[in-house]
Design an enzyme around this catalytic site. Sequence first.
Site, PDB file in Angstrom:
ATOM      1  N   HIS A   1       0.808  -1.189   0.032  1.00  0.00           N
ATOM      2  CA  HIS A   1       0.112  -0.173   0.080  1.00  0.00           C
ATOM      3  C   HIS A   1       0.816   1.331   0.092  1.00  0.00           C
ATOM      4  O   HIS A   1       1.980   1.289   0.679  1.00  0.00           O
ATOM      5  CB  HIS A   1      -0.716   0.151   1.303  1.00  0.00           C
ATOM      6  CG  HIS A   1      -1.889  -0.966   1.171  1.00  0.00           C
ATOM      7  ND1 HIS A   1      -3.055  -1.050   2.259  1.00  0.00           N
ATOM      8  CD2 HIS A   1      -2.164  -2.195   0.458  1.00  0.00           C
ATOM      9  CE1 HIS A   1      -3.974  -1.769   1.887  1.00  0.00           C
ATOM     10  NE2 HIS A   1      -3.231  -2.435   0.920  1.00  0.00           N
TER      11      HIS A   1
ATOM     12  N   GLU B   1       0.881   3.981   1.783  1.00  0.00           N
ATOM     13  CA  GLU B   1       1.404   4.543   2.909  1.00  0.00           C
ATOM     14  C   GLU B   1       2.538   3.713   3.511  1.00  0.00           C
ATOM     15  O   GLU B   1       3.579   4.235   3.988  1.00  0.00           O
ATOM     16  CB  GLU B   1       0.167   4.634   4.197  1.00  0.00           C
ATOM     17  CG  GLU B   1      -0.786   5.069   3.868  1.00  0.00           C
ATOM     18  CD  GLU B   1      -1.956   4.049   2.990  1.00  0.00           C
ATOM     19  OE1 GLU B   1      -1.704   3.722   2.147  1.00  0.00           O
ATOM     20  OE2 GLU B   1      -3.113   4.176   3.760  1.00  0.00           O
TER      21      GLU B   1
ATOM     22  N   CYS C   1      -2.387  -0.220   7.503  1.00  0.00           N
ATOM     23  CA  CYS C   1      -1.695   1.041   7.257  1.00  0.00           C
ATOM     24  C   CYS C   1      -1.806   2.148   8.529  1.00  0.00           C
ATOM     25  O   CYS C   1      -0.844   2.680   8.888  1.00  0.00           O
ATOM     26  CB  CYS C   1      -2.078   1.872   6.195  1.00  0.00           C
ATOM     27  SG  CYS C   1      -1.594   0.993   4.598  1.00  0.00           S
TER      28      CYS C   1
ATOM     29  N   CYS D   1      -6.176   2.166   5.884  1.00  0.00           N
ATOM     30  CA  CYS D   1      -6.683   0.642   6.146  1.00  0.00           C
ATOM     31  C   CYS D   1      -6.158   0.375   7.547  1.00  0.00           C
ATOM     32  O   CYS D   1      -5.447   1.001   7.923  1.00  0.00           O
ATOM     33  CB  CYS D   1      -6.550  -0.386   5.058  1.00  0.00           C
ATOM     34  SG  CYS D   1      -4.913  -1.019   5.282  1.00  0.00           S
TER      35      CYS D   1
END
Lengths: 157, 157
Positions: free
Chosen positions: A52, A54, A85, A82
């Site tokens: 992801h 991040e 993260c 999410c």
Amino acid sequence: MSHEKYMQQAIIEAKKAAEIGEVPIGAVIVKDDEIIARAHNLRETSQQPTAHAELLAIESACEALGTFRLEECTLYVTLEPCVMCSGVIIMSRIPTVVYGASDKKGGTVDSLMHLLNEKRFNHQAEVVAGVLADECGQMLTDFFKELRANKKRKRLK
Amino acid sequence: MSHEKYMQQAIIEAKKAAEIGEVPIGAVIVKDDEIIARAHNLRETSQQPTAHAELLAIESACEALGTFRLEECTLYVTLEPCVMCSGVIIMSRIPTVVYGASDKKGGTVDSLMHLLNEKRFNHQAEVVAGVLADECGQMLTDFFKELRANKKRKRLK
């Protein structure tokens, strides 16, 4: 406004993801008014659940600074983080998180939970929500619309 | 019992962490009764907030299988997963998680929250808790005891 300036950079990252068929989510990390890391979603390309925007940006910032503690950094990300993260934000002690669009289905900063404001964890982060939210959200809407259209075209061939 | 057999392997990983001064936490991932990935905590060595045993083992398993979906795998880890690792378990769709000792301060599987049983996420995992819990917990107790003793010795020098 400086939040918008850096969110624009996160949007540039998100667009790089869309160009290679990845869901357009981008992130940058800022320290002392300077971008020290930038990343975009690479989950499909890498086949890694951790890829992801991040998380990749945080790893890159830690590499740049030589520490897992990002105590003087701000994370800008185009979509509400999410659970994974949110977790890496807590683990890296980032004090400020600025996000664009809300993620009603999976966001754990404001939508489903408030993990960055959970007093039982050993770190909490200040959150600024909705910066350039329309633009951040529109990228996702456009991406999924095109994805569906492409699938339909393939079925009709 | 097969859970104990694989937890023993996670303990072997945890001991590798202790040997290099890392908090002793280890993990293995099993598919079709075979270990496909193993890892131990490397946070201090790597200065990466993501270098928890579970997350590294999951990345290694995804690399081995060429997919971010670990739908037929079981994760064994010596300590109850934190919020970040609970997140990566959800992102990688691992159906079964077996852990040893509870983490009353940071565990988000049973202690502080029940993230792997959260119906609003798009994945839930079955959890088996407390496998070789005493041995898993004792490693941590011994490690921190020695750490404190070393610090005291240094102060007295």
